[in-house]
Design an enzyme around this catalytic site. Structure first.
Site, PDB file in Angstrom:
ATOM      1  N   PRO A  37     -19.668   6.578 -39.180  1.00 34.48           N
ATOM      2  CA  PRO A  37     -20.010   5.552 -40.163  1.00 34.48           C
ATOM      3  C   PRO A  37     -20.578   4.288 -39.528  1.00 34.48           C
ATOM      4  O   PRO A  37     -19.925   3.644 -38.718  1.00 34.48           O
ATOM      5  CB  PRO A  37     -18.687   5.268 -40.862  1.00 34.48           C
ATOM      6  CG  PRO A  37     -17.897   6.510 -40.682  1.00 34.48           C
ATOM      7  CD  PRO A  37     -18.292   7.026 -39.325  1.00 34.48           C
ATOM      8  N   GLU A  38     -21.807   3.973 -39.880  1.00 35.41           N
ATOM      9  CA  GLU A  38     -22.426   2.707 -39.498  1.00 35.41           C
ATOM     10  C   GLU A  38     -22.474   1.846 -40.763  1.00 35.41           C
ATOM     11  O   GLU A  38     -21.818   2.171 -41.748  1.00 35.41           O
ATOM     12  CB  GLU A  38     -23.829   2.962 -38.923  1.00 35.41           C
ATOM     13  CG  GLU A  38     -23.814   3.950 -37.755  1.00 35.41           C
ATOM     14  CD  GLU A  38     -25.192   4.259 -37.191  1.00 35.41           C
ATOM     15  OE1 GLU A  38     -26.085   3.409 -37.304  1.00 35.41           O
ATOM     16  OE2 GLU A  38     -25.379   5.361 -36.653  1.00 35.41           O
TER      17      GLU A  38
END
Length: 282
Positions: free
Chosen positions: A2-3
Site C-alpha cells: 500500500p502506497e
DNA sequence: ACGAGATCCTGTCAGC
DNA sequence: TGCTGACAGGATCTCG
C-alpha cells in the site's frame, strides 16, 4: 504494498464501517504489536472512533474518551501497512487468523482485524500531542496532492538541489515527498520522461514540473481506481483495486514500451526493482 | 554529510 | 513431485 492511493482507499472504505463506533474490547494476539504505546491499550474500551485519516502511507485513527472515563483523554492509533498489512471488519465471533496482529471489537458487534502476513507493518498507540514527537512522522515531506503542481515542483527543486542520489531514490525518500512507493515512482518517472537513475540534482525546473504533474495525475487516477492490487492489497471491504491494469512500466520488464514499442528495461535502483524505457526516459 | 547496501519477513513462483 | 533459491519491498541501520 500500500502506497498513498492504496492507503487513501483503505481510509475511505474503512471509515464508513467504523466511524463513530465505540471500542468495547481489544486483543493483541501477536507479541510486539503494538510496537509502542501498549501501556495505553487498557484505555481503549469505551473510546469512540472520531476520525479516520491518512498521512503519507500511515492510516491514523483518532479516539475520544467519554465522560464516564474520567479524563482518560484522547488517543491516536497509527498503522503502517508496509508490504502486506490490511484491515477488514469481520462479523461477531470471528476468531483471529494466522496473521492477525490486532483486533478491535466494536459496539455494533464488528471485529476490526489488522492483519499482516510479512510482519513489516506496525501499529503505534499514542497521545495526540505526542504525534509530532515521533521522528518518522515529524520528518515526513509534504503531501503531493495538497500542493499545486508548481508548488510541488518548487519543493522538489529545493530538496533535490545538488543531490547526487538517483531521482528514483529521492522520490522514495519520505522526507522529500510523502506517500510515494515503488509503483508510483516508476509510473511517474515514465510519465515525466525521466530516467530513474538520473541524479536528482541534475533535473531542471521544467522537468521537475513535468514530474510534479505526473506524480499528481498518477496518484489521483489510482485513487479513482481504488489503488493497485499487485498481490495482497485489498481495501477494507476486501475488494481489489484496478489501477494495476493501467501500469505502463511497473511489472512490465521485457514487454514493449507503450509509446516507442521497444522493450522495457529492468534495473535495481535504491534496492528496488525498477522498470523503465531507455528510449523514452532520459 | 552523503550514498550504497544489508536487513527484517513470508508467500509465491520458476527451474531443475 | 518436491526441493531450492530468487524475488517482492518501506524504512532503518551500518558502513565506507
Amino acid at each position: 504494498m500500500p502506497e498513498l492511493p492504496e492507503v487513501e482507499t483503505i481510509v475511505r472504505t474503512l471509515e464508513p464501517q467504523i466511524l463513530g463506533r465505540r471500542i468495547t474490547s481489544w486483543e493483541a494476539p501477536y507479541p510486539g504489536v503494538p510496537e509502542s504505546g501498549a501501556e495505553l491499550l487498557p484505555l481503549l474500551p469505551r473510546m469512540r472512533i472520531t476520525r479516520v485519516f491518512r498521512r503519507a502511507k500511515l492510516l491514523l485513527m483518532s479516539l475520544s474518551a467519554d465522560e464516564a472515563q474520567n479524563g482518560a483523554g484522547d488517543l491516536i492509533l497509527a498503522f503502517h501497512f508496509k508490504m502486506t498489512g490490511s484491515f477488514f471488519v469481520h462479523p461477531e465471533g470471528t476468531q483471529p487468523m494466522k496473521h492477525t496482529r490486532l483486533i478491535l471489537d466494536l459496539d455494533d458487534g464488528g471485529r476490526l482485524f489488522f492483519d499482516d502476513i510479512r510482519k513489516f507493518g506496525y501499529c503505534r498507540v499514542m497521545r495526540p500531542e505526542n504525534l509530532r514527537d515521533w521522528p518518522f512522522y515529524a520528518s515526513l515531506g509534504p503531501e503531493p496532492l495538497e500542493l499545486s503542481s508548481a508548488e510541488l515542483a518548487g519543493h522538489l527543486a529545493a530538496r533535490f538541489e545538488k543531490r547526487g542520489v538517483s531521482i528514483k531514490a529521492a522520490l522514495l525518500d519520505q522526507k522529500n515527498i510523502a506517500g510515494i512507493g515503488n509503483i508510483y515512482a516508476d509510473e511517474s518517472l515514465f510519465k515525466a520522461g525521466l530516467a530513474p537513475h538520473r541524479p536528482a540534482g541534475s533535473v531542471n525546473e521544467e522537468k521537475l514540473l513535468a514530474l510534479a504533474k505526473a506524480l499528481q495525475e498518477t496518484l489521483l487516477r489510482s485513487i479513482q481506481e481504488c489503488g493497485s492490487s499487485v498481490r495482497d492489497y485489498r481495501d477494507a471491504f476486501g475488494k481489489a483495486g484496478a489501477f494495476q491494469n493501467s501500469f505502463r512500466v511497473y511489472g512490465r520488464k521485457g514487454e514493449k514500451c507503450l509509446v516507442c514499442k521497444r522493450p522495457l528495461r529492468a534495473a535495481r535502483i535504491a534496492g528496488r526493482g525498477t522498470v523503465y524505457c531507455p528510449r523514452c526516459q532520459q
